[in-house]
Design a protein around this motif. Structure first.
Motif, PDB file in Angstrom:
ATOM      1  N   TYR A 219      34.397 -53.157   9.500  1.00  0.00           N
ATOM      2  CA  TYR A 219      34.075 -51.838  10.054  1.00  0.00           C
ATOM      3  C   TYR A 219      33.480 -50.967   8.943  1.00  0.00           C
ATOM      4  O   TYR A 219      34.093 -50.783   7.897  1.00  0.00           O
ATOM      5  N   THR A 220      32.291 -50.455   9.175  1.00  0.00           N
ATOM      6  CA  THR A 220      31.615 -49.651   8.168  1.00  0.00           C
ATOM      7  C   THR A 220      30.732 -48.611   8.830  1.00  0.00           C
ATOM      8  O   THR A 220      30.240 -48.811   9.940  1.00  0.00           O
ATOM      9  N   SER A 221      30.549 -47.512   8.127  1.00  0.00           N
ATOM     10  CA  SER A 221      29.612 -46.481   8.588  1.00  0.00           C
ATOM     11  C   SER A 221      28.209 -46.743   8.070  1.00  0.00           C
ATOM     12  O   SER A 221      27.279 -45.998   8.381  1.00  0.00           O
ATOM     13  N   ASN A 222      28.033 -47.780   7.270  1.00  0.00           N
ATOM     14  CA  ASN A 222      26.750 -48.064   6.618  1.00  0.00           C
ATOM     15  C   ASN A 222      25.775 -48.787   7.546  1.00  0.00           C
ATOM     16  O   ASN A 222      26.194 -49.493   8.473  1.00  0.00           O
ATOM     17  N   PRO A 223      24.482 -48.678   7.257  1.00  0.00           N
ATOM     18  CA  PRO A 223      23.490 -49.461   8.003  1.00  0.00           C
ATOM     19  C   PRO A 223      23.581 -50.940   7.633  1.00  0.00           C
ATOM     20  O   PRO A 223      24.206 -51.302   6.615  1.00  0.00           O
ATOM     21  N   ASP A 224      22.947 -51.788   8.418  1.00  0.00           N
ATOM     22  CA  ASP A 224      23.019 -53.236   8.200  1.00  0.00           C
ATOM     23  C   ASP A 224      22.438 -53.671   6.858  1.00  0.00           C
ATOM     24  O   ASP A 224      22.734 -54.769   6.387  1.00  0.00           O
ATOM     25  N   VAL A 225      21.608 -52.836   6.235  1.00  0.00           N
ATOM     26  CA  VAL A 225      20.965 -53.221   4.980  1.00  0.00           C
ATOM     27  C   VAL A 225      21.882 -53.075   3.761  1.00  0.00           C
ATOM     28  O   VAL A 225      21.528 -53.507   2.657  1.00  0.00           O
ATOM     29  N   SER A 226      23.078 -52.506   3.951  1.00  0.00           N
ATOM     30  CA  SER A 226      23.975 -52.229   2.811  1.00  0.00           C
ATOM     31  C   SER A 226      24.803 -53.457   2.457  1.00  0.00           C
ATOM     32  O   SER A 226      25.998 -53.542   2.765  1.00  0.00           O
ATOM     33  N   THR A 227      24.164 -54.412   1.782  1.00  0.00           N
ATOM     34  CA  THR A 227      24.802 -55.702   1.524  1.00  0.00           C
ATOM     35  C   THR A 227      24.990 -55.994   0.026  1.00  0.00           C
ATOM     36  O   THR A 227      25.089 -57.146  -0.378  1.00  0.00           O
ATOM     37  N   GLY A 228      25.046 -54.947  -0.789  1.00  0.00           N
ATOM     38  CA  GLY A 228      25.363 -55.132  -2.200  1.00  0.00           C
ATOM     39  C   GLY A 228      24.321 -55.885  -3.006  1.00  0.00           C
ATOM     40  O   GLY A 228      24.640 -56.457  -4.051  1.00  0.00           O
ATOM     41  N   ASP A 229      23.062 -55.858  -2.548  1.00  0.00           N
ATOM     42  CA  ASP A 229      22.026 -56.685  -3.190  1.00  0.00           C
ATOM     43  C   ASP A 229      21.831 -56.361  -4.667  1.00  0.00           C
ATOM     44  O   ASP A 229      21.792 -57.247  -5.519  1.00  0.00           O
ATOM     45  N   GLY A 230      21.679 -55.079  -4.977  1.00  0.00           N
ATOM     46  CA  GLY A 230      21.404 -54.692  -6.351  1.00  0.00           C
ATOM     47  C   GLY A 230      22.559 -54.979  -7.286  1.00  0.00           C
ATOM     48  O   GLY A 230      22.360 -55.396  -8.439  1.00  0.00           O
ATOM     49  N   ILE A 231      23.785 -54.749  -6.805  1.00  0.00           N
ATOM     50  CA  ILE A 231      24.974 -55.029  -7.619  1.00  0.00           C
ATOM     51  C   ILE A 231      25.025 -56.510  -7.959  1.00  0.00           C
ATOM     52  O   ILE A 231      25.245 -56.900  -9.111  1.00  0.00           O
ATOM     53  N   ALA A 232      24.808 -57.355  -6.952  1.00  0.00           N
ATOM     54  CA  ALA A 232      24.860 -58.807  -7.167  1.00  0.00           C
ATOM     55  C   ALA A 232      23.727 -59.271  -8.083  1.00  0.00           C
ATOM     56  O   ALA A 232      23.945 -60.103  -8.978  1.00  0.00           O
ATOM     57  N   MET A 233      22.522 -58.757  -7.878  1.00  0.00           N
ATOM     58  CA  MET A 233      21.393 -59.157  -8.726  1.00  0.00           C
ATOM     59  C   MET A 233      21.609 -58.735 -10.176  1.00  0.00           C
ATOM     60  O   MET A 233      21.341 -59.497 -11.117  1.00  0.00           O
ATOM     61  N   GLY A 234      22.072 -57.511 -10.368  1.00  0.00           N
ATOM     62  CA  GLY A 234      22.330 -57.030 -11.715  1.00  0.00           C
ATOM     63  C   GLY A 234      23.415 -57.831 -12.413  1.00  0.00           C
ATOM     64  O   GLY A 234      23.306 -58.159 -13.604  1.00  0.00           O
ATOM     65  N   TRP A 235      24.465 -58.173 -11.676  1.00  0.00           N
ATOM     66  CA  TRP A 235      25.559 -58.981 -12.220  1.00  0.00           C
ATOM     67  C   TRP A 235      25.049 -60.360 -12.638  1.00  0.00           C
ATOM     68  O   TRP A 235      25.358 -60.844 -13.734  1.00  0.00           O
ATOM     69  N   ARG A 236      24.231 -60.982 -11.764  1.00  0.00           N
ATOM     70  CA  ARG A 236      23.690 -62.299 -12.102  1.00  0.00           C
ATOM     71  C   ARG A 236      22.771 -62.234 -13.325  1.00  0.00           C
ATOM     72  O   ARG A 236      22.622 -63.219 -14.060  1.00  0.00           O
ATOM     73  N   ALA A 237      22.156 -61.074 -13.543  1.00  0.00           N
ATOM     74  CA  ALA A 237      21.240 -60.912 -14.676  1.00  0.00           C
ATOM     75  C   ALA A 237      21.967 -60.538 -15.967  1.00  0.00           C
ATOM     76  O   ALA A 237      21.317 -60.363 -17.002  1.00  0.00           O
ATOM     77  N   GLY A 238      23.292 -60.403 -15.906  1.00  0.00           N
ATOM     78  CA  GLY A 238      24.059 -60.144 -17.119  1.00  0.00           C
ATOM     79  C   GLY A 238      24.549 -58.730 -17.317  1.00  0.00           C
ATOM     80  O   GLY A 238      25.046 -58.391 -18.397  1.00  0.00           O
TER      81      GLY A 238
END
Length: 526
Positions: A208-227
């Motif tokens: 359950y979330t108030s966020n739109p469907d696009v709020s899937t943590g993409d930038g956090i995950a990409m940044g983490w994978r990049a170090g």
């Protein structure tokens, strides 16, 4: 292959602010998963907090932010952002944002109405009725779309950052991103001298979330994978009042309803907030969300009710036209009856560690907005500070990028998918997506325990194995990219939650109900 001076991933307020502050000088590429206006910023209802009234002060706004943040707000970041709040609002006014005018002689700024929200000691929220985000984004989107130096790539999702490490270079750096063109089902190589993550939060990791469907943590995950390091991911803000109705998907009932006198009631009409906190309905969001969660579980209720119906109908319809209309479509007349509400995942207070100009740990990579952690929000974001942070840090990041000047781009190989095939059973993606969101809601929600967190981490590790195998063998798709990012973000939330041996702000643990005397951020290193 496309090349830009600056690649901005995300088209919310942070991304648009940076683009508009750069485009007169630099060539900008703006990547957005759907249409230009479909980011999370457009969903913001309440408004933008800023010190605008002569009776208010910088120190009061800073104090309110620290109190809501449960002692964990970064002092320098908080002061920097609050001190630049008026400049940010003046910029939006100059852009032509149609903020609500003051009609009744209440607190105002340049003739614009200011409202008050939970946790604020003063009326300081400038707003456009109850759809501020939409008004701001619509105004800026027109300018972005019309600017000759901004190329908007709609229906594109960033897959991974292009880093120096992937190119065999010694000096760490970001050089743009591999981007999946959803419409044409292909991966593009997008090179840039500076790259900005403005991808928003990760609300879709929860059921359950108030966020739109696009709020899937993409930038956090990409940044983490990049170090890059991440910080404070355990602090997921659950908005206390999301509309509870089978036909209402992710519809938020703004904080301002309580700010203007809305009362929370049990199904039998009993008011309950005064028994949980002396500030009652004007307590910060974490307090109100836990109180609602407690009352729902204690009484076995599906929801509670937010009542503004005792106010004059004209007042309600003038202040909350969007909510009034949406509820009316669902058979709820909020001028005559209370609104059924439940808490829902709303805002990611943590994110990639950044400084006051948006620098991440990786040179050439910036992060702005909900994807980033400046330290402003501490353990709980004060209402309406989020859009403010997007603009202040966004403008600072733009100035830093301009000062850095242009850089020479390296040679980069195209995306290689010669060793993968078309997926055989895409049901794996939908099943894993559903399982992840359900156990995150059950085990890593408003109230947590060690055992619940351990169960969640075990499930996440199993899912990661399945998803990585799938990612390695089959061509990418939008759903696969989002699922891969969601499961990574979920792991970061759980690991941060397990590392915090106390209850503070939005993180409440039954095993550690007390608060430690010293407030320390949770920081994870790849």
């Amino acid at each position: 292959m496309q090349q830009f001076d600056v690649l901005i991933i995300g088209s919310g307020l942070g991304g648009m602010t940076i683009a508009l502050n750069l485009a007169d000088t630099l060539k900008v590429g703006l990547v957005t998963k759907r249409a230009l206006r479909d980011g999370g910023s457009g969903w913001a209802q309440g408004g933008i907090a800023a010190v605008l009234d002569g009776q208010d002060s910088i120190e009061l706004h800073i104090k309110d932010t620290h109190v809501a943040g449960a002692g964990l707000c970064d002092a320098d970041a908080t002061r920097f952002i609050v001190e630049h709040s008026r400049d940010a609002i003046d910029w939006l006014i100059d852009m032509g944002v149609p903020f609500t005018r003051d009609q009744g002689g209440e607190t105002s700024y340049q003739g614009f109405h200011l409202t008050r929200e939970g946790g604020h000691s003063h009326r300081r929220i400038i707003h456009a009725a109850d759809a501020t985000g939409a008004a701001v984004i619509d105004t800026l989107a027109k300018k972005v779309a019309a600017h000759p130096n901004i190329t908007v790539l709609e229906n594109h999702i960033a897959l991974d950052l292009i880093t120096a490490a992937k190119l065999g270079q010694d000096e760490p750096r970001a050089w743009g991103a591999y981007v999946y063109d959803i419409e044409h089902d292909r991966v593009k190589t997008v090179l840039a001298g500076q790259t900005v993550l403005a991808t928003g939060g990760a609300g879709k990791v929860y059921l359950y979330t108030s966020n739109p469907d696009v709020s899937t943590g993409d930038g956090i995950a990409m940044g983490w994978r990049a170090g890059c390091r991440v910080s404070n991911m355990e602090f997921i803000q659950f908005h206390p009042t999301c509309l509870y109705h089978p036909d209402a998907k992710s519809f938020l009932i703004t904080e301002a309803v309580r700010g203007e006198g809305g009362i929370l009631r049990l199904p039998d009409g009993t008011r309950f907030m005064p028994t949980h906190d002396e500030r009652a309905e004007l307590a910060p969001r974490d307090v109100v969300a836990r109180a609602i969660d407690f009352e729902m579980k204690r009484g076995g209720h599906d929801c509670v009710y937010l009542d503004i119906s005792y106010k004059p109908a004209a007042f309600v319809m003038e202040h909350f036209p969007t909510i009034y209309q949406r509820c009316l479509e669902l058979g709820i007349d909020i001028t005559k009856q209370p609104i059924p509400v439940v808490p829902a995942a709303h805002y990611t207070c943590g994110g990639l560690v950044v400084d006051l100009v948006g620098h991440t740990d990786l040179p050439g990579l910036y992060a702005v907005g909900e994807v980033a952690c400046t330290g402003l929000h501490g353990a709980n974001r004060l209402a309406s500070n989020s859009l403010l942070e997007c603009m202040v840090v966004g403008k600072a990041a733009a100035a830093d990028i301009l000062a850095a000047g242009k850089v020479t781009l390296p040679q980069v190989p195209e995306w290689d998918e010669s060793r993968v095939t078309d997926p055989d059973e895409e049901v794996v993606i939908s099943h894993n997506w559903d399982e992840l969101r359900r156990f995150m809601w059950d085990y890593v929600g408003i109230v947590r325990t060690n055992k619940r967190l351990e169960r969640a981490l075990h499930r996440i590790q199993l899912l990661q194995g399945e998803i990585q195998e799938y990612y390695s063998n089959f061509r990418v798709s939008n759903d696969l990219i989002e699922l891969r990012n969601l499961v990574s973000t979920a792991e970061l939330i759980v690991r941060c939650a397990m590392a915090r041996k106390e209850s503070r702000g939005l993180h409440y643990s039954r095993d550690y109900p007390g608060m430690l005397p010293q407030a320390e951020p949770t920081i994870l290193k790849p």
